[in-house]
Design a protein around this motif. Structure first.
Motif, PDB file in Angstrom:
ATOM      1  N   VAL A  10       2.065  12.609   4.001  1.00 32.82           N
ATOM      2  CA  VAL A  10       2.724  11.969   5.147  1.00 32.82           C
ATOM      3  C   VAL A  10       1.696  11.327   6.076  1.00 32.82           C
ATOM      4  N   ILE A  11       0.610  12.034   6.366  1.00 27.29           N
ATOM      5  CA  ILE A  11      -0.421  11.487   7.251  1.00 27.29           C
ATOM      6  C   ILE A  11      -1.044  10.234   6.648  1.00 27.29           C
ATOM      7  N   ILE A  16      -2.474   6.664   8.599  1.00 30.79           N
ATOM      8  CA  ILE A  16      -3.855   6.236   8.399  1.00 30.79           C
ATOM      9  C   ILE A  16      -3.914   5.312   7.186  1.00 30.79           C
ATOM     10  N   ASP A  17      -4.490   4.118   7.390  1.00 28.00           N
ATOM     11  CA  ASP A  17      -4.743   3.242   6.247  1.00 28.00           C
ATOM     12  C   ASP A  17      -5.955   3.777   5.509  1.00 28.00           C
ATOM     13  N   SER A  18      -5.822   3.865   4.199  1.00 24.24           N
ATOM     14  CA  SER A  18      -6.957   4.329   3.401  1.00 24.24           C
ATOM     15  C   SER A  18      -8.108   3.345   3.555  1.00 24.24           C
ATOM     16  N   PRO A  19      -9.292   3.829   3.885  1.00 22.92           N
ATOM     17  CA  PRO A  19     -10.418   2.926   4.137  1.00 22.92           C
ATOM     18  C   PRO A  19     -11.026   2.392   2.846  1.00 22.92           C
ATOM     19  N   TRP A  20     -10.240   1.634   2.111  1.00 24.57           N
ATOM     20  CA  TRP A  20     -10.667   1.142   0.814  1.00 24.57           C
ATOM     21  C   TRP A  20     -10.240  -0.309   0.686  1.00 24.57           C
ATOM     22  N   GLY A  21     -11.069  -1.133   0.100  1.00 27.59           N
ATOM     23  CA  GLY A  21     -10.715  -2.534  -0.117  1.00 27.59           C
ATOM     24  C   GLY A  21     -10.512  -3.279   1.185  1.00 27.59           C
ATOM     25  N   LYS A  22      -9.318  -3.866   1.365  1.00 26.14           N
ATOM     26  CA  LYS A  22      -9.075  -4.667   2.560  1.00 26.14           C
ATOM     27  C   LYS A  22      -8.971  -3.827   3.833  1.00 26.14           C
ATOM     28  N   HIS A  23      -8.843  -2.524   3.698  1.00 29.99           N
ATOM     29  CA  HIS A  23      -8.732  -1.643   4.863  1.00 29.99           C
ATOM     30  C   HIS A  23     -10.063  -1.046   5.301  1.00 29.99           C
ATOM     31  N   VAL A  24     -11.175  -1.477   4.700  1.00 29.82           N
ATOM     32  CA  VAL A  24     -12.489  -0.969   5.104  1.00 29.82           C
ATOM     33  C   VAL A  24     -12.750  -1.418   6.538  1.00 29.82           C
TER      34      VAL A  24
END
Length: 113
Positions: A10-11, A16-24
């Motif tokens: 859920v979190i 929280i956007d996963s800090p991967w790819g475009k979300h870095v």
């Protein structure tokens, strides 16, 4: 563990956007400093190769016959590609990875080995 899994899902899904790819993130943030993607990929995939070496050294020779050797060789070839060849084929412009992502992947590969 089931409750922790649901809470984590859920979190990560809704807050929280996963800090991967475009979300870095653009700069160091709460996910830690940004690390080179190529070196990070090698680092977090390397436990699988280490486990392969340990497994081969301490193998049971009665169980480790031709069919198992073939499967083991395929597994090792796969992880040589993932841990050594693929990281160096990544573009030098590949976005860096946050330390938290690298650490989580390293722990996963270490214990999942």
């Amino acid at each position: 563990i089931l409750i922790a899994s649901v809470v984590t899902f859920v979190i990560l899904r809704y807050f929280i956007d996963s800090p991967w790819g475009k979300h870095v993130p653009k700069a160091d943030g709460f996910m830690g400093p940004l690390l080179d993607a190529r070196a990070s990929w090698f680092f977090f995939e390397s436990p699988n190769l280490i486990w392969c070496c340990v497994s081969f050294i301490y193998r049971d020779k009665e169980l480790f016959q031709a069919p198992n050797m073939v499967l083991f060789a395929l597994f090792v070839a796969h992880y040589i590609n993932r841990a050594i060849i693929y990281p160096w084929r990544l573009s030098p412009r590949t976005k860096p990875m946050p330390l938290v992502v690298v650490a989580a992947a390293f722990l996963f590969c270490t214990f999942n080995g």
